[in-house]
Scaffold this active site. Sequence first.
Site, PDB file in Angstrom:
ATOM      1  CE  LYS A 132      -3.807  -2.517   2.124  1.00 32.43           C
ATOM      2  NZ  LYS A 132      -4.569  -2.867   3.320  1.00 32.43           N
ATOM      3  CD  GLN A 189      -3.378  -4.427   6.481  1.00 32.57           C
ATOM      4  OE1 GLN A 189      -3.481  -3.376   5.850  1.00 32.57           O
ATOM      5  NE2 GLN A 189      -3.802  -5.565   5.986  1.00 32.57           N
ATOM      6  CG  ASP A 229      -9.495  -0.045   5.134  1.00 27.71           C
ATOM      7  OD1 ASP A 229      -9.284  -0.565   4.029  1.00 27.71           O
ATOM      8  OD2 ASP A 229      -8.707  -0.134   6.092  1.00 27.71           O
TER       9      ASP A 229
HETATM   10  N1  GUN Z   1      -6.893  -6.805   6.097  1.00 27.21           N
HETATM   11  C1  GUN Z   1      -7.274  -7.547   5.031  1.00 27.21           C
HETATM   12  N2  GUN Z   1      -7.833  -6.763   4.084  1.00 27.21           N
HETATM   13  C2  GUN Z   1      -7.811  -5.503   4.564  1.00 27.21           C
HETATM   14  C3  GUN Z   1      -8.243  -4.245   4.053  1.00 27.21           C
HETATM   15  O1  GUN Z   1      -8.782  -4.123   2.943  1.00 27.21           O
HETATM   16  N3  GUN Z   1      -8.021  -3.176   4.859  1.00 27.21           N
HETATM   17  C4  GUN Z   1      -7.445  -3.281   6.088  1.00 27.21           C
HETATM   18  N4  GUN Z   1      -7.298  -2.177   6.803  1.00 27.21           N
HETATM   19  N5  GUN Z   1      -7.052  -4.428   6.593  1.00 27.21           N
HETATM   20  C5  GUN Z   1      -7.227  -5.529   5.841  1.00 27.21           C
END
Ligand code: GUN
Length: 284
Positions: free
Chosen positions: A54, A98, A121
């Site tokens: 990311k 995350q 998100d």
């Molecule tokens: N863990 C797995 N997929 C995601 C996501 O799309 N966003 C976040 N913040 N954590 C995750």
Amino acid sequence: MSASIIDGKAIAARIHAELRQRSASFFQAHGRSPGLAVVLVGDDPASTVYVKKKRDACAAVGIRSFSTSLPATCPPQELLEQIARLNEDNAVDGILIQLPLPPQFDTEQIIEAISVTKDVDGFHPYNIGRLALRAPLLRSCTPAGIMTLLAETGISPKGMEAVIVGASNIVGRPMALELLLAGATVTVCHRFTQDLEAHVRRAQLLVAAVGKPGLIRGEWIRPGAVVIDVGINRLPDGRLSGDVDFAGASARAAWITPVPGGVGPLTVATLLSNTLDAAERRVG
Ligand code: GUN
């Protein structure tokens, strides 16, 4: 029949090119880059890889990323205080925590602490509620990314028999809302579903988001179906595999996403696009 592959990497690359231009225009107009704060708690290996992806993607399109790493033993209050600081920080347009978090955290409490305008998100109950009511402010990244994959491939879910396998807050539930908004007839399967095979056999559009390699067998796939595989599972030999038996499903489906290189790149592209939307909304 041999399915056509939906090339998520190529579609994401086109979106990244557009986002680079939007970031550059934002910089020219406001004298700063859009900003995304990425918070990692603990050192889960998969989460560490995703967070790096990311951050690299932010750099590639001209989004400034702010990264915070907290120890796995971090008290929840410390993370809440960090979120409060990021909510107030004018250089930060989006906040990503995350997931999954270590067990001492109440994930819902943490998500609800994020400002709804910075919830890139799309996990905050306000944004999920807006999605349920047809007016999303920020959409959950993986489901919205899948809608982009379908649109870019020329597939309209309207009137389709859609089956989602997995009912998580991150993928299955918001995916059901997205497909409902798009006019599909939606079934969500989960751990208590009695005859998974029978549901999958009916699906014109199948979204598998469970995290169990090979759960969906090739012979279950309806001929001509669209198969979207969200699972990313590490096999004992180190290879990555989805939730769907790819070879078997490819022999019956019309379209299928590979793992890796299918849905994953769209999740990241949507996160970046949400960050730009949030930035433009904040200054606008
Ligand atoms: N863990 C797995 N997929 C995601 C996501 O799309 N966003 C976040 N913040 N954590 C995750």
